[in-house]
Design a protein around this motif. Sequence first.
Motif, PDB file in Angstrom:
ATOM      1  N   MET A 182      -0.940   4.978   8.002  1.00  0.00           N
ATOM      2  CA  MET A 182      -0.238   4.575   6.783  1.00  0.00           C
ATOM      3  C   MET A 182      -0.746   5.399   5.606  1.00  0.00           C
ATOM      4  O   MET A 182      -1.897   5.879   5.617  1.00  0.00           O
ATOM      5  CB  MET A 182      -0.476   3.088   6.503  1.00  0.00           C
ATOM      6  CG  MET A 182       0.168   2.169   7.521  1.00  0.00           C
ATOM      7  SD  MET A 182       1.965   2.246   7.459  1.00  0.00           S
ATOM      8  CE  MET A 182       2.323   2.933   9.037  1.00  0.00           C
ATOM      9  N   MET A 183       0.091   5.550   4.594  1.00  0.00           N
ATOM     10  CA  MET A 183      -0.280   6.378   3.461  1.00  0.00           C
ATOM     11  C   MET A 183       0.424   5.876   2.192  1.00  0.00           C
ATOM     12  O   MET A 183       1.456   5.205   2.279  1.00  0.00           O
ATOM     13  CB  MET A 183       0.176   7.814   3.723  1.00  0.00           C
ATOM     14  CG  MET A 183       1.686   7.862   3.876  1.00  0.00           C
ATOM     15  SD  MET A 183       2.377   9.431   4.311  1.00  0.00           S
ATOM     16  CE  MET A 183       2.217  10.343   2.814  1.00  0.00           C
ATOM     17  N   PRO A 184      -0.122   6.211   1.031  1.00  0.00           N
ATOM     18  CA  PRO A 184       0.539   5.841  -0.230  1.00  0.00           C
ATOM     19  C   PRO A 184       1.515   6.950  -0.621  1.00  0.00           C
ATOM     20  O   PRO A 184       1.095   8.055  -0.912  1.00  0.00           O
ATOM     21  CB  PRO A 184      -0.626   5.765  -1.220  1.00  0.00           C
ATOM     22  CG  PRO A 184      -1.754   6.541  -0.603  1.00  0.00           C
ATOM     23  CD  PRO A 184      -1.414   6.882   0.803  1.00  0.00           C
ATOM     24  N   SER A 198       3.985   8.577  -3.207  1.00  0.00           N
ATOM     25  CA  SER A 198       4.261   8.547  -4.639  1.00  0.00           C
ATOM     26  C   SER A 198       5.683   9.028  -4.874  1.00  0.00           C
ATOM     27  O   SER A 198       6.102  10.046  -4.329  1.00  0.00           O
ATOM     28  CB  SER A 198       3.280   9.477  -5.340  1.00  0.00           C
ATOM     29  OG  SER A 198       3.727   9.758  -6.643  1.00  0.00           O
ATOM     30  N   ASP A 240       7.197   2.303  -5.402  1.00  0.00           N
ATOM     31  CA  ASP A 240       7.330   3.476  -4.537  1.00  0.00           C
ATOM     32  C   ASP A 240       6.319   3.426  -3.396  1.00  0.00           C
ATOM     33  O   ASP A 240       6.599   3.886  -2.279  1.00  0.00           O
ATOM     34  CB  ASP A 240       7.209   4.780  -5.335  1.00  0.00           C
ATOM     35  CG  ASP A 240       5.979   4.838  -6.236  1.00  0.00           C
ATOM     36  OD1 ASP A 240       5.699   5.915  -6.782  1.00  0.00           O
ATOM     37  OD2 ASP A 240       5.306   3.789  -6.430  1.00  0.00           O
ATOM     38  N   ILE A 241       5.144   2.846  -3.666  1.00  0.00           N
ATOM     39  CA  ILE A 241       4.123   2.699  -2.620  1.00  0.00           C
ATOM     40  C   ILE A 241       4.676   1.794  -1.514  1.00  0.00           C
ATOM     41  O   ILE A 241       4.544   2.088  -0.318  1.00  0.00           O
ATOM     42  CB  ILE A 241       2.827   2.096  -3.194  1.00  0.00           C
ATOM     43  CG1 ILE A 241       2.331   2.886  -4.404  1.00  0.00           C
ATOM     44  CG2 ILE A 241       1.770   1.976  -2.117  1.00  0.00           C
ATOM     45  CD1 ILE A 241       1.871   4.296  -4.113  1.00  0.00           C
ATOM     46  N   LEU A 257       5.479   2.785   2.429  1.00  0.00           N
ATOM     47  CA  LEU A 257       4.938   2.105   3.605  1.00  0.00           C
ATOM     48  C   LEU A 257       6.077   1.708   4.542  1.00  0.00           C
ATOM     49  O   LEU A 257       5.987   1.888   5.754  1.00  0.00           O
ATOM     50  CB  LEU A 257       4.109   0.887   3.185  1.00  0.00           C
ATOM     51  CG  LEU A 257       2.815   1.225   2.439  1.00  0.00           C
ATOM     52  CD1 LEU A 257       2.226  -0.009   1.765  1.00  0.00           C
ATOM     53  CD2 LEU A 257       1.787   1.837   3.378  1.00  0.00           C
ATOM     54  N   VAL A 284      -1.260  -3.498   2.653  1.00  0.00           N
ATOM     55  CA  VAL A 284      -1.593  -2.453   3.636  1.00  0.00           C
ATOM     56  C   VAL A 284      -1.842  -3.023   5.033  1.00  0.00           C
ATOM     57  O   VAL A 284      -1.224  -2.559   5.987  1.00  0.00           O
ATOM     58  CB  VAL A 284      -2.754  -1.577   3.121  1.00  0.00           C
ATOM     59  CG1 VAL A 284      -3.296  -0.674   4.216  1.00  0.00           C
ATOM     60  CG2 VAL A 284      -2.282  -0.736   1.938  1.00  0.00           C
ATOM     61  N   GLN A 337       0.352  -2.182   8.422  1.00  0.00           N
ATOM     62  CA  GLN A 337      -0.327  -1.630   9.596  1.00  0.00           C
ATOM     63  C   GLN A 337      -0.036  -2.455  10.834  1.00  0.00           C
ATOM     64  O   GLN A 337      -0.101  -1.960  11.950  1.00  0.00           O
ATOM     65  CB  GLN A 337      -1.846  -1.552   9.358  1.00  0.00           C
ATOM     66  CG  GLN A 337      -2.239  -0.400   8.454  1.00  0.00           C
ATOM     67  CD  GLN A 337      -3.691  -0.441   8.006  1.00  0.00           C
ATOM     68  OE1 GLN A 337      -4.295  -1.498   7.924  1.00  0.00           O
ATOM     69  NE2 GLN A 337      -4.241   0.719   7.694  1.00  0.00           N
ATOM     70  N   PHE A 340      -6.604   4.687   6.111  1.00  0.00           N
ATOM     71  CA  PHE A 340      -5.448   4.864   5.231  1.00  0.00           C
ATOM     72  C   PHE A 340      -5.531   6.287   4.737  1.00  0.00           C
ATOM     73  O   PHE A 340      -6.594   6.741   4.320  1.00  0.00           O
ATOM     74  CB  PHE A 340      -5.549   3.860   4.071  1.00  0.00           C
ATOM     75  CG  PHE A 340      -4.250   3.575   3.369  1.00  0.00           C
ATOM     76  CD1 PHE A 340      -4.081   3.872   2.031  1.00  0.00           C
ATOM     77  CD2 PHE A 340      -3.197   2.964   4.041  1.00  0.00           C
ATOM     78  CE1 PHE A 340      -2.885   3.584   1.373  1.00  0.00           C
ATOM     79  CE2 PHE A 340      -2.001   2.672   3.393  1.00  0.00           C
ATOM     80  CZ  PHE A 340      -1.849   2.983   2.052  1.00  0.00           C
ATOM     81  N   PHE A 341      -4.427   6.993   4.813  1.00  0.00           N
ATOM     82  CA  PHE A 341      -4.446   8.423   4.517  1.00  0.00           C
ATOM     83  C   PHE A 341      -4.418   8.657   3.013  1.00  0.00           C
ATOM     84  O   PHE A 341      -3.537   8.152   2.323  1.00  0.00           O
ATOM     85  CB  PHE A 341      -3.213   9.068   5.170  1.00  0.00           C
ATOM     86  CG  PHE A 341      -3.157  10.552   5.033  1.00  0.00           C
ATOM     87  CD1 PHE A 341      -2.378  11.153   4.052  1.00  0.00           C
ATOM     88  CD2 PHE A 341      -3.890  11.359   5.889  1.00  0.00           C
ATOM     89  CE1 PHE A 341      -2.332  12.534   3.930  1.00  0.00           C
ATOM     90  CE2 PHE A 341      -3.849  12.745   5.777  1.00  0.00           C
ATOM     91  CZ  PHE A 341      -3.067  13.331   4.795  1.00  0.00           C
ATOM     92  N   THR A 346      -3.567  11.035   0.106  1.00  0.00           N
ATOM     93  CA  THR A 346      -2.733  12.238  -0.012  1.00  0.00           C
ATOM     94  C   THR A 346      -3.429  13.365  -0.779  1.00  0.00           C
ATOM     95  O   THR A 346      -3.000  14.516  -0.689  1.00  0.00           O
ATOM     96  CB  THR A 346      -1.385  11.907  -0.668  1.00  0.00           C
ATOM     97  OG1 THR A 346      -1.618  11.115  -1.834  1.00  0.00           O
ATOM     98  CG2 THR A 346      -0.507  11.117   0.285  1.00  0.00           C
ATOM     99  N   VAL A 382      -5.793   8.001  -4.480  1.00  0.00           N
ATOM    100  CA  VAL A 382      -4.553   7.972  -5.248  1.00  0.00           C
ATOM    101  C   VAL A 382      -4.085   6.534  -5.461  1.00  0.00           C
ATOM    102  O   VAL A 382      -4.587   5.597  -4.825  1.00  0.00           O
ATOM    103  CB  VAL A 382      -3.433   8.788  -4.552  1.00  0.00           C
ATOM    104  CG1 VAL A 382      -3.835  10.242  -4.462  1.00  0.00           C
ATOM    105  CG2 VAL A 382      -3.108   8.223  -3.178  1.00  0.00           C
ATOM    106  N   ARG A 383      -3.116   6.387  -6.344  1.00  0.00           N
ATOM    107  CA  ARG A 383      -2.502   5.079  -6.608  1.00  0.00           C
ATOM    108  C   ARG A 383      -1.981   4.507  -5.287  1.00  0.00           C
ATOM    109  O   ARG A 383      -1.340   5.205  -4.509  1.00  0.00           O
ATOM    110  CB  ARG A 383      -1.355   5.252  -7.605  1.00  0.00           C
ATOM    111  CG  ARG A 383      -0.568   3.965  -7.910  1.00  0.00           C
ATOM    112  CD  ARG A 383       0.408   4.200  -9.051  1.00  0.00           C
ATOM    113  NE  ARG A 383       1.320   5.289  -8.759  1.00  0.00           N
ATOM    114  CZ  ARG A 383       2.564   5.144  -8.304  1.00  0.00           C
ATOM    115  NH1 ARG A 383       3.051   3.931  -8.092  1.00  0.00           N
ATOM    116  NH2 ARG A 383       3.323   6.192  -8.075  1.00  0.00           N
ATOM    117  N   GLY A 384      -2.267   3.244  -5.075  1.00  0.00           N
ATOM    118  CA  GLY A 384      -1.821   2.586  -3.857  1.00  0.00           C
ATOM    119  C   GLY A 384      -2.901   2.491  -2.801  1.00  0.00           C
ATOM    120  O   GLY A 384      -2.729   1.799  -1.797  1.00  0.00           O
ATOM    121  N   PRO A 433      -5.912   1.017  -1.138  1.00  0.00           N
ATOM    122  CA  PRO A 433      -6.593  -0.270  -1.292  1.00  0.00           C
ATOM    123  C   PRO A 433      -8.056  -0.089  -1.679  1.00  0.00           C
ATOM    124  O   PRO A 433      -8.762   0.744  -1.103  1.00  0.00           O
ATOM    125  CB  PRO A 433      -6.499  -0.903   0.101  1.00  0.00           C
ATOM    126  CG  PRO A 433      -5.461  -0.147   0.828  1.00  0.00           C
ATOM    127  CD  PRO A 433      -5.388   1.204   0.225  1.00  0.00           C
TER     128      PRO A 433
END
Lengths: 402, 364
Positions: free
Chosen positions: A251-253, A255, A289-290, A294, A343, A347, B141-142, B144, B156-158, B160
């Motif tokens: 998983m990734m954030p 933007s 957007d986050i 996801l 998150v 997952q 958690f990746f 970016t 980055v934002r998001g 945790p």
Amino acid sequence: MHLFNVQKTLHAGKLTEKILKLFMATGNENILSLIQSLNIQHILLPVLPTKNMSVEIKDNEVDIVITALQPDLTSFMEDWRPIISQFHIIIVKEPGLEEDLQIPQGFDHQIYTGSDIQRIAGHTSITFSGHSCCYIGYLVSQKKYVISIDSDCLPARDKNGCVVDAVAQHIANLQTPATPFFFNTLYDPYRTGADFVRGYPFSLRTGVQCVLSCGLWLNLADYDAPTQAVKPNERNHRYVDAVLTVPARAMMPVSGINIAFDREIMGPTFFPGFRLPEEGKQRWESMEDIWCGLCAKVVGDHLGHGVKSGLPYVWRSASANRGDAFGSLKRGWEGVKLMEEVVPFFQSVRLPRTAVTAEECVFEIAKMVSERLGQSNAVFSKAAAAMIEWVKLWKTVNSQQA
Amino acid sequence: MATGRVAPASVPGTPLLKDELDIVIPAIRSLDFLETWRPFFQHYHLIIVQDGDPSRAIRVPEGFEYELYNRNDVKRILGPRAACISFKDSACRSFGYLVSKKKYVFTIDDDCFVAKDPSGKEINALEQHIKNLLSSSTPFFFNTLYDPYREGADFVRGYPFSLREGVPTAVSHGLWLNIPDYDAPTQLVKPLGRNNRYVDAVLTIPKGSLFPMCGINLAFNRELIGPAMFFGPLGDGELIGRYDDMWAGWCTKVICDHMGWGVKTGLPYIWRNKAINPFLNLKKECNGVYWLEELIPFFQCVTLPKECTTVQKCYIEISKQVKAKLGKLDPYFNKLAEAMVTWIEVWDELNPPTNAPSGPVKGK
């Protein structure tokens, strides 16, 4: 290895070519005769010359979506002119903005205002304020691909001082395959000068379709409010010359500042569902957007598509830093707190095999959000409701356009 | 085995972890390459494992403190169990990991030289590996913006907050400029392929994702993951050639994922100069390329039970699954599984879980 296991595997619908080979390799007579009696056969794949999953993207298949949070788009569009002028542009005016937009000549564009938003989606409970108005642009687009860049971003320069064509890079990312099932240590193997490294299975070298390209930002990175407050002067100067596929199930954030995606496949996964109560117009005050990212990653993984991250960079100007990070913090840590639940939830999402389109996947995720998260915070139950409304809206608008 | 003496030399800044890190080098050709690394390596202890014919004398440049082992030394120290250490394709370096008494190991091939970054500055690869190992990893958690612990970067934002402390880093996997680590078919198709792209990033490979671990430029926390770093009998002449490091990498990643440790890849770069013979490599590798299609799905399916609370237990469990699932495909895998078990026996014997120094006596 028992006969029972074969039967159990069959009933669970988990018999794959790989598992079939393992069962057969046991040499167990009972298992072999069961397989024979059920007439389970290997699927013979034709041997084809290596052909990867590249696609060709034409300019007229792309929409550039821009949100106007302030009326004067002149300098933004002039700065991007060499890069975006050959594309159709959808400009969505933030609903609260009253003045007319100033847009320079020579762009093939369409503007959507608050009243358009009201006409299209007013019957839903979905809010399209702030950066979220971009989703209307995604909704009404009739192109296969969407590229969206915040209007406080300018073209970046690479390490050689050359202007980065972010649009061309996003298109290249979407055109070439993604490789989510095994990590390539030389990053994107389809870039000139790169390839798959030793130890990369050949059967995985065709890759899968890339449906989402997440770009990055020089100067002002996309940090949250606490980080902005602690490091107000930090700037991102590091140009990392890489695109890479984010592995399956990682998983990734994502933007929304600098993003491109296959709208036909993934459009339904981008929506303003996850709204924070004290959300303002600064990127660091929102997480919608986050949340979409996801969803998009879960959906992409489930449908067997890939997500790339890295190039292109855009230059995020100081105007993105207007506003008071401390003030945002004081208004509440809500978004930051909620991510702690969000998150792990994503997952753990497992979509049913029957969900074969993004709409179906989003619908399933919405149900899970409602069941598993709805109780803990109203934000979640509203997000779930918005997701369901969005899927319906998406279907309606797209069938009208068809 | 031979030991050398350190000669006085000027100190180019403060070396990090010089008493906690060994540099393990499989000596196949010559050790002349050490001259270029001298400013960076001279304060560290070297363990040199000589590949090939033990009667061939390997010259170690003056001024390095080292132990040197050849095949005869390995036989003397391990007895009948020496067979688990392959002397083909630089897998012999595993012996170096076995006998090291340090917390960290850095291993590098003898055809690797100091690279330069885009500004022209020479890259201290060892220092970068140390930085990678001493800072946390973020496998859950990746991020970016890649490694959030590097100067000038952050989460980055998001991302945790509960995951921002990260987990211990077990492995630092470096890359190569000039001659990239391609397999034989790719080398045949792209004989002039050179890697000229300097990617200024270190990143954690996400949990659940396998990768091809190249042993050419590698560092790891031996105390954490050492027992998994068995570059087994997968060398020239075996069923699967040129994949000894890959095997260790898959075992290592599965175990790190299970134990909650991180694996980083990216910087540092070294400059690789190597005469490639793609036809020879193809001959050595064609089986490996074929078997890869079975091995990757195998490792993707490996599950380790909760009871596997140490790396050794994890490794033995993997060897059982190798025997059970891969042994059916080819008897070679039974032999490999047995070698894995022997390796752990030997590891535990030479590295008993006490603080008191033990193991074979160094020096003649």
